[in-house]
Design a protein around this motif. Structure first.
Motif, PDB file in Angstrom:
ATOM      1  N   GLY A   1       0.816  -1.209   0.000  1.00 60.35           N
ATOM      2  CA  GLY A   1       0.000   0.000   0.000  1.00 60.35           C
ATOM      3  C   GLY A   1       0.850   1.260   0.000  1.00 60.35           C
ATOM      4  N   GLY A   2       1.964   1.243   0.748  1.00 56.35           N
ATOM      5  CA  GLY A   2       2.849   2.399   0.786  1.00 56.35           C
ATOM      6  C   GLY A   2       3.518   2.644  -0.553  1.00 56.35           C
ATOM      7  N   GLN A   3       3.913   1.578  -1.209  1.00 54.30           N
ATOM      8  CA  GLN A   3       4.539   1.725  -2.520  1.00 54.30           C
ATOM      9  C   GLN A   3       3.526   2.241  -3.551  1.00 54.30           C
ATOM     10  OE1 GLN A   3       6.039  -2.288  -2.671  1.00 54.30           O
ATOM     11  NE2 GLN A   3       8.165  -1.611  -2.519  1.00 54.30           N
ATOM     12  N   ARG A   4       2.298   1.796  -3.431  1.00 54.84           N
ATOM     13  CA  ARG A   4       1.258   2.292  -4.345  1.00 54.84           C
ATOM     14  C   ARG A   4       1.079   3.797  -4.171  1.00 54.84           C
ATOM     15  NH1 ARG A   4      -1.373  -2.835  -3.310  1.00 54.84           N
ATOM     16  NH2 ARG A   4      -2.626  -1.988  -1.596  1.00 54.84           N
ATOM     17  N   ALA A   5       1.031   4.254  -2.918  1.00 57.53           N
ATOM     18  CA  ALA A   5       0.856   5.683  -2.640  1.00 57.53           C
ATOM     19  C   ALA A   5       2.036   6.496  -3.189  1.00 57.53           C
ATOM     20  CB  ALA A   5       0.706   5.910  -1.141  1.00 57.53           C
ATOM     21  N   ARG A   6       3.251   5.989  -3.000  1.00 59.03           N
ATOM     22  CA  ARG A   6       4.438   6.721  -3.461  1.00 59.03           C
ATOM     23  C   ARG A   6       4.534   6.722  -4.988  1.00 59.03           C
ATOM     24  NH1 ARG A   6       9.145   3.998  -1.052  1.00 59.03           N
ATOM     25  NH2 ARG A   6       7.761   2.370  -0.284  1.00 59.03           N
ATOM     26  N   LEU A   7       4.073   5.627  -5.612  1.00 57.85           N
ATOM     27  CA  LEU A   7       4.075   5.563  -7.076  1.00 57.85           C
ATOM     28  C   LEU A   7       3.099   6.587  -7.661  1.00 57.85           C
ATOM     29  CD1 LEU A   7       5.493   3.870  -9.234  1.00 57.85           C
ATOM     30  CD2 LEU A   7       3.557   2.306  -9.203  1.00 57.85           C
ATOM     31  N   ALA A   8       1.921   6.700  -7.043  1.00 55.83           N
ATOM     32  CA  ALA A   8       0.940   7.699  -7.499  1.00 55.83           C
ATOM     33  C   ALA A   8       1.476   9.118  -7.285  1.00 55.83           C
ATOM     34  CB  ALA A   8      -0.376   7.509  -6.747  1.00 55.83           C
ATOM     35  N   LEU A   9       2.186   9.338  -6.178  1.00 56.72           N
ATOM     36  CA  LEU A   9       2.786  10.655  -5.920  1.00 56.72           C
ATOM     37  C   LEU A   9       3.885  10.955  -6.943  1.00 56.72           C
ATOM     38  CD1 LEU A   9       3.083  13.159  -4.108  1.00 56.72           C
ATOM     39  CD2 LEU A   9       4.669  11.836  -2.684  1.00 56.72           C
ATOM     40  N   ALA A  10       4.698   9.944  -7.262  1.00 53.94           N
ATOM     41  CA  ALA A  10       5.769  10.122  -8.250  1.00 53.94           C
ATOM     42  C   ALA A  10       5.188  10.504  -9.608  1.00 53.94           C
ATOM     43  CB  ALA A  10       6.584   8.837  -8.369  1.00 53.94           C
ATOM     44  N   ARG A  11       4.087   9.909  -9.963  1.00 50.94           N
ATOM     45  CA  ARG A  11       3.410  10.248 -11.219  1.00 50.94           C
ATOM     46  C   ARG A  11       3.040  11.731 -11.242  1.00 50.94           C
ATOM     47  NH1 ARG A  11      -1.930   7.321 -11.176  1.00 50.94           N
ATOM     48  NH2 ARG A  11      -0.676   5.507 -11.684  1.00 50.94           N
TER      49      ARG A  11
END
Length: 1461
Positions: A738-748
């Motif tokens: 879940g944390g990686q998903r959140a950071r990936l969306a932020l990186a986008r």
């Protein structure tokens, strides 16, 4: 004087009527000479007046062919006529003047056309509006002339006049099509017409092909050669013509739909838009169909002439001409048939891709508030079913007028044969019309109800597949599948009503020819006429011609009904209001007006301005309970960092959605300035690589990309993934945490570099250290420093860093100011909650120092997740079988239907055909006995036997129709139930590896095929098979020489079908494989449409979707060309059989031959049976191939009936109140998600004592959730064992095990239903208990405000905020009486004050229970009995949190120092 003139022109002939028919003189002078004279005058006048033509238009080669070759051929024929009658006159034969007039005028017309065609402006002469209309009238008058002279002229003359009329028809169609091409503004695509040059085909893939190659579909040969030798790939397929490109189809249909919306704002019609887009090509195809249908009736007429020739035994030459003409007519019809089917199917493919892309584009642009009018299942049905049904309108509409025309012509020809005796047959047809109309109404009603239930079933199926992991943890998968079965049961009820009504339709129309035969011949005999072979077997041939349109008509009506329903549904969806792309949103209602000066002053230096805005998720009237945002006024400066805070359900996410334009603005104004990037609270992750998710359609900039990864703390995670940033992420990000998903969306969002960043609670999904890094290096870092950042958060550290704080409360902006002033406000959540938060300012400074010195070092310790599996291995490529559909697939389908019903179906079909053949043989016997004048029986005896055959045939038809309907329904029910049972029992790993769209494809499109089209095509196949067997047996008995042809014919036939089927199977499988990405992409886009709109990436996603449709289009086009390649060759093969049988009949008519060919009645029967071989052979293999194609759906369903299953059974029985103590022991537990991946848990050992509360912490991807996966047996452990109260959980039935634990999942789960159903689906708790738990979970007020326990929850729980959903999930867990409670980051999306309340509730309510809590907030675990710290799947530290906190070198102490939450 008049009498002298009439005698001169018409000697020895009446001027108009000769007593039975129009006189020959009238035909030649009026219908011949008169028509030709008018044509000649019109051509001359128009040709002389068009001396100064406009700029010449370029005429292509095929147009020149038709405008020059046809007149030349016509002139040659007419000149030959003039020469022949001149020779007769020279030999002293008397030639009547009216014949001279007719022949010379005919020659003059064609010669004048030929002369004017040499002029530079010939296309303007012949395409004149008046002359074009005359070229339609002239062939009609020519057909009347032809019908009038058929009965009184010789064979050769009839044949010649037929060719002349055919030339008129072709020339008339040619000039009309060329005129349409000149005048139509939307005629860039004209390949559908008869005169098409197939320019695109030539340019793209047939540049060197001749017209003969195009007519014979030679282009597909290379594909078929590959199909025989290997498994086909997409590279082997035919290239698409340019105008079939989905993008051009999309633009064409969209422009017509937009025109329709402008012209008819209140009720735009998709049907009208389709007519504007493809109306003219479709009309041209209608002209081709008329010609094709007319040629179809040449067969029975030639058959009549041939039988009469055999009866009379006249000159041999006529007989051979008739036999060859019969074969040539079949050949000509074969080419017309296949060309019509080819161009119509191309038109359907264009329309299908246009509708699909228009629906997809609508989903991209329609906002969430407007989309809430439709359920997820309903929108998915638009794409999967309604699009196909609308496309089928192309077939149904032409058939709707063509079939009655064919029936009408057949009835007229019957009148010519049996006079008014055919009225009895018409009476039966007319009596059946109101019956069929009534049945059609019932079918319409049943279809509408069935579609509603289908929508609901697909919605429930999507819900089940989306939340399958959570459902398995709850042990609710059987409950949900039970609800799904109830919906399916309702759908099947309406489906069965429709199927049995269809069976009645089939019975009425299939029994009609037999009844027609009985009543027509019976009345004809009773009227005193004598039956002869020519009359009987011409009528039988006409009855056979009637069978196809009569049987097809009910299906045509059903297809029209389905298409009308689907176009209405699609029109309603496409008419929805679209998302506003501009920066300003205003209400439709009156709102405070602002002058230009005021607007400029307000918007200057403001990034976002909200003025007195009232917003709602639904478009109901403005009501207090319906308003999510109520009179909000807010101004956010450019470049500021704004923290939006408030309790759960206060309207924080709704505020962001209102700025994005996703809500209805009922009042006021919302203005944003600049581009927007959006990170939703539940991150939306694409199926694809890490890089694809970050770039999101933008160009790759290595430096910015690297900086973005570092700012989001993703660089180390990616370096540890197999494949790095090219590692594949599964659907919804199943293989990352879940944390990686959140950071990936932020990186986008950061990589896109927008002016405004909308961040919805991005820090709650990550641990304290990572949250600190992201805050200072990303949100406050150089990449976002100059931008406006709006962050909804509960993170105190982020709030204290904000330039502006917005406090939301129940949809209002309660307070706006700086973070320094917030501590004195009423927002008590801002105050510290634990002892190490005493000085916020000091802590902020420490964190800044930590970020610079230790932050990067700590990040190096992070590892990638092992939630499922990694990289390219996560998504399995969709498997497809090779070779033919195996016999076991057919056996399985028969078993699903029931072997007994299968036997009944086959027997009834065979006996039905036997009764029909017996009926025809009895007729031939009757004809022979009456002709020999040695009859021993009366006419009534023959009629009674005929009546018995008719009754038996009708009864067996009824049995076959109803048994097929019953068997098809039974198979559909069993396939769905078995498939659902297998899917529900599959392990979670299967769903992680398989996209939901792929599974949904089985349960929507494939199941629709099994429900509807497969039984239909199987019915046709069986009817064709027994029909062919009946014909072969009768022909073999009647004409022994037919057996000589049977073996070579069967050899050629089998070779053709083998060559074709090898390819068609592969193409069908490629078709299914190419369809899955369309539905997967569509489902994925529905989930993330708000993110796509925020990033303005609609065009990128439309282009990606168009590529999927292009692949689907290419497969379908190759499949179409292959089927027509076969159809043409089969029909040509059948034409050779007709010629053979006819020639053998002529040879057999010679006297003195040693072998007898039977009586005239049997010879007539053989000839009448040979005629339908053309359609029956093609229909048989088409239906056989279609059946095999449809069986691929059964094959695909069977694939998922053979998937791995969970070990549901166990040897250990449990007491209802187990576990009594709640002691949990992990002994040397190792867990891997795939053998090739690193261990997610490495040799873990720990014990949780009775009633203990244990916290599990660790950085993102450390293996925290894997502990729960192992405990709930979602993934089998590799080594070690887990004990609960001393019982090894591996010995316990897995579903029973899960029901004895309570869990609050990481992603909150609410389903569509009432609040009560969501909290207590089994209805074991009373209302008092439910309200008590809701109050303890701090969510009672929200539920009461929403309307109580019985208010409906929208899909995925969108009625509530994410925080409210988490609290409701906690309440659900507390309602369940159990000794073990597992909490997976259940407070991640709630404010700090609510988190404290939840913590207290858990402490008090769960006293005596064993509680395992996975948490990112240190405050959640500070007061627990024990904590476990994981790192890369290894248990690195455990102990009492207070004791560990005192040790400054402990890992827990490091976590605590980094945390201010």
């Amino acid at each position: 004087m008049d009498d002298f003139f009439m005698n001169l022109i018409c000697p020895n002939s009446p001027s108009v009527w000769d007593g039975n028919r129009l006189s020959e003189c009238f035909n030649n002078m009026v219908l011949g000479f008169g028509v030709n004279a008018i044509s000649l005058v019109m051509i001359s006048i128009i040709g002389i007046t068009h001396r100064s033509p406009p700029r010449s238009r370029r005429i292509n080669m095929l147009e020149r062919l038709f405008l020059h070759f046809l007149p030349a051929f016509g002139a040659c024929l007419s000149f030959l006529d003039v020469v022949l009658i001149s020779i007769k006159a020279l030999h002293g034969d008397f030639i009547v003047h009216h014949e001279w007039f007719f022949k010379c005028s005919q020659f003059a017309v064609w010669t004048s056309i030929l002369l004017f065609s040499k002029s530079s402006n010939y296309h303007y002469i012949f395409c004149n509006l008046i002359l074009c209309f005359w070229w339609i009238v002239k062939p009609i008058l020519g057909i009347i002339y032809l019908l009038a002279m058929l009965s009184s002229s010789g064979i050769l003359r009839c044949l010649k006049e037929s060719i002349v009329v055919l030339l008129d028809i072709m020339f008339g169609i040619s000039v009309n099509i060329i005129r349409i091409k000149q005048t139509s503004s939307r005629s860039s695509s004209v390949e559908e017409s008869l005169l098409s040059t197939d320019k695109d085909l030539e340019e793209d893939c047939h540049r060197d092909s001749s017209y003969w190659d195009l007519m014979t579909f030679k282009s597909i040969t290379s594909v078929m050669n590959h199909g025989v030798t290997k498994q086909l790939d997409f590279e082997d397929l035919l290239r698409l013509p340019a105008d079939m490109d989905p993008l051009s189809c999309h633009n064409r249909l969209l422009s017509c739909w937009q025109d329709q919306q402008i012209k008819n704002c209140s009720n735009p019609s998709l049907f009208r838009a389709i007519c504007y887009a493809y109306g003219w090509p479709y009309v041209r195809l209608g002209l081709l169909k008329v010609l094709n249908d007319c040629i179809g009736f040449a067969g029975p007429l030639l058959l009549n002439k041939l039988i009469r020739f055999l009866q009379q035994g006249s000159g041999h030459l006529d007989g051979y001409v008739l036999a060859i003409s019969l074969g040539l007519t079949s050949v000509l019809k074969s080419f017309f048939d296949t060309q019509y089917s080819f161009h119509l199917s191309k038109l359907k493919l264009k329309l299908r891709s246009g509708i699909m892309t228009v629906i997809y584009q609508k989903c991209l642009h329609i906002n969430l508030a407007e989309r809430s009018k439709f359920s997820e299942g309903e929108i998915q049905t638009f794409m999967s079913i309604d699009a196909d049904r609308t496309v089928n309108l192309c077939n149904s509409f032409h058939d709707f007028w063509s079939l009655p025309l064919q029936i009408g012509v057949a009835l007229y020809l019957l009148y010519v044969q049996v006079k008014f005796a055919f009225v009895s047959g018409i009476a039966i047809t007319i009596l059946l019309i109101p019956v069929n109309k009534w049945i059609s109404k019932l079918i319409l009603s049943a279809t509408e109800k069935m579609m509603k239930q289908k929508d609901e079933r697909i919605r429930r199926t999507g819900e089940l597949l989306t939340y399958i992991r959570t459902l398995k943890m709850y042990g609710w998968e059987l409950l949900f599948s039970g609800w799904l079965m109830e919906t399916r049961s309702s759908e099947v009820t309406h489906l069965s009503t429709r199927k049995y009504l269809d069976a009645w339709c089939v019975f009425f129309w299939a029994a009609t020819p037999a009844l027609f035969s009985l009543f027509t011949f019976g009345l004809f005999a009773l009227m005193g006429h004598q039956l002869d072979a020519a009359t009987v077997f011409t009528c039988l041939a006409l009855f056979n011609t009637l069978i196809s349109p009569l049987n097809s008509f009910p299906w045509v009506i059903n297809g029209l009904i389905d298409a009308i329903i689907s176009t209405r549904r699609l029109s309603r969806f496409l008419s929805c209001y679209e998302h506003i792309c501009e920066v300003e949103l205003t209400a439709d209602s009156s709102s405070p007006g602002l002058s230009n000066e005021e607007s400029a002053a307000i918007f200057k230096d403001k990034s976002i301005v909200i003025h007195d805005a009232c917003c709602a998720w639904s478009c109901s009237n403005e009501k207090e309970w319906n308003m999510v945002l109520n009179h909000v006024t807010l101004e956010l400066p450019k470049g500021s960092f704004v923290a939006v805070i408030g309790e759960i359900g206060s309207g924080k996410s709704s505020l962001l959605n209102s700025i994005l334009g996703e809500m209805h603005v009922l009042h006021g104004l919302i203005h944003s300035s600049g581009s927007i990037a959006y990170v939703p609270q539940v991150p939306w992750i694409l199926s694809g690589t890490v890089r694809d998710n970050i770039l999101f359609g933008k160009n790759y900039d290595p430096r910015r990309y690297s900086d973005t990864l570092q700012a989001c703390a993703l660089d180390v995670d990616i370096s540890l993934m197999i494949g790095g940033d090219m590692a594949y992420i599964g659907e919804k990000g199943v293989n990352i945490s879940g944390g990686q998903r959140a950071r990936l969306a932020l990186a986008r969002a950061i990589y896109h570099g927008s002016d405004i960043f909308m961040l919805d609670d991005v820090l709650s999904a990550v641990d304290a250290q990572v949250a600190q890094w992201i805050l200072y290096n990303a949100i406050l870092g150089p990449l976002m420093k100059q931008c406006t950042r709006v962050l909804c958060t509960h993170n105190v550290q982020a709030i204290s860093s904000a330039d502006l704080v917005v406090l939301m409360e129940k949809g209002h902006v309660k307070w706006v100011g700086s973070s320094a002033d917030l501590s004195v406000s009423s927002y008590s959540a801002f105050s510290p909650l634990n002892e190490f938060d005493t000085s916020l300012r000091i802590q902020r400074q420490e964190c800044s120092m930590a970020a610079n010195t230790e932050g990067k070092l700590s990040l190096l310790e992070k590892s990638t997740t092992h939630v499922s599996e990694e990289a390219e291995e996560i998504i399995e490529v969709e498997l497809r079988k090779e070779g033919r559909v195996e016999l076991t697939v057919y056996k399985n389908y028969a078993a699903f239907s029931g072997w007994s019903i299968t036997v009944v179906i086959c027997l009834s079909a065979i006996l039905m055909q036997a009764s029909r053949n017996g009926n025809d043989l009895w007729l031939s016997y009757w004809v022979d006995t009456t002709g020999s004048s040695q009859t021993d029986y009366s006419t009534s005896f023959y009629l009674v036997i005929l009546f018995i055959f008719c009754i038996i045939n009708s009864f067996l038809t009824l049995v076959r129709a109803f048994s097929f309907a019953f068997g098809g329904l039974r198979a559909a029910v069993k396939v769905h139930n078995t498939l659902l049972h297998k899917l529900v029992s599959a392990p979670v790993q299967f769903f992680d590896q398989t996209p939901a769209g792929r599974i949904l494809n089985r349960l929507s499109s494939d199941l629709y095929t099994i429900d509807d089209s497969l039984p239909f095509i199987l019915n046709i196949l069986l009817a064709n098979l027994v029909g062919l067997l009946g014909i072969a047996i009768v022909l073999s008995c009647v004409q022994v020489f037919f057996l000589l042809l049977l073996l070579p014919f069967w050899y050629i036939y089998s070779k053709l079908q083998f060559f074709y089927r090898s390819t068609s199977r592969e193409l069908r499988r490629l078709d299914s494989v190419s369809r899955s990405p369309i539905y997967a992409s569509f489902t994925e886009t529905l989930d993330g449409s708000s993110t796509i709109r925020a990033f303005k990436s609609e065009d990128f996603f439309l282009a990606t979707f168009t590529q999927h449709v292009l692949m689907y289009q290419q497969t379908s086009y190759s499949e179409l060309t292959a089927s027509l390649w076969l159809s043409l060759r089969l029909q040509l093969l059948a034409a050779s059989i007709i010629s053979f049988v006819a020639l053998m009949a002529i040879i057999g008519s010679h006297r003195g031959l040693p072998i007898s060919f039977g009586t005239p009645g049997l010879v007539g029967l053989a000839l009448s049976y040979a005629a339908p071989i053309v359609s029956l052979l093609g229909s048989f293999l088409t239906s056989f191939t279609e059946t095999e194609k449809e069986m691929v759906s059964v094959e695909r369903a069977l694939q998922y009936m053979d998937i791995p299953q969970e070990e549901l059974h166990g040897c250990q029985a449990l007491n209802p109140d187990w576990p009594h103590q709640g002691v949990i022991e992990f002994h040397n537990v190792t867990l891997r998600y795939l053998p090739s991946l690193p261990a997610a848990l490495c040799d873990i050992n720990f014990t949780v004592g009775e009633g203990m509360q244990v916290g599990i912490i660790g950085r993102t991807g450390a293996g925290k959730s894997s502990v729960l996966n192992a405990l709930f047996r979602l993934t089998p452990i590799c080594t070690g064992h887990i004990l609960v109260d001393g019982i090894n959980i591996a010995d316990v039935p897995v579903r029973e095990l899960r029901t004895h634990f309570s869990v609050v999942p990481q992603s909150p789960f609410l389903f569509e239903g009432s609040v009560r159903d969501n909290l207590d689906p089994f209805r074991v708790s009373n209302d008092f208990k439910i309200w008590e738990v809701l109050e303890k979970c701090h969510v009672k007020d929200d539920v009461e405000a929403a309307g109580g326990l019985d208010i409906p929850v929208k899909g995925a729980g969108t009625s509530f905020s994410v925080g409210q959903r988490q609290l409701l999930c906690l309440a659900r867990a507390l309602l369940k009486p159990t000794k073990v409670l597992c909490l997976d980051e259940c407070t991640a999306s709630v404010d700090t004050q609510t988190a404290s309340v939840i913590q207290n509730a858990i402490s008090t309510e769960c006293r005596g229970m064993t509680v395992i809590t996975i948490a990112h907030r240190i405050s959640m675990v500070l007061n627990m009995d024990n904590i476990l710290i994981l790192d890369r799947g290894i248990l690195v530290e455990q102990g009492n949190p207070q004791a560990l906190l005192q040790d400054e070198f402990s890992r827990f102490s490091v976590f605590a120092k980094a945390s201010t939450m």
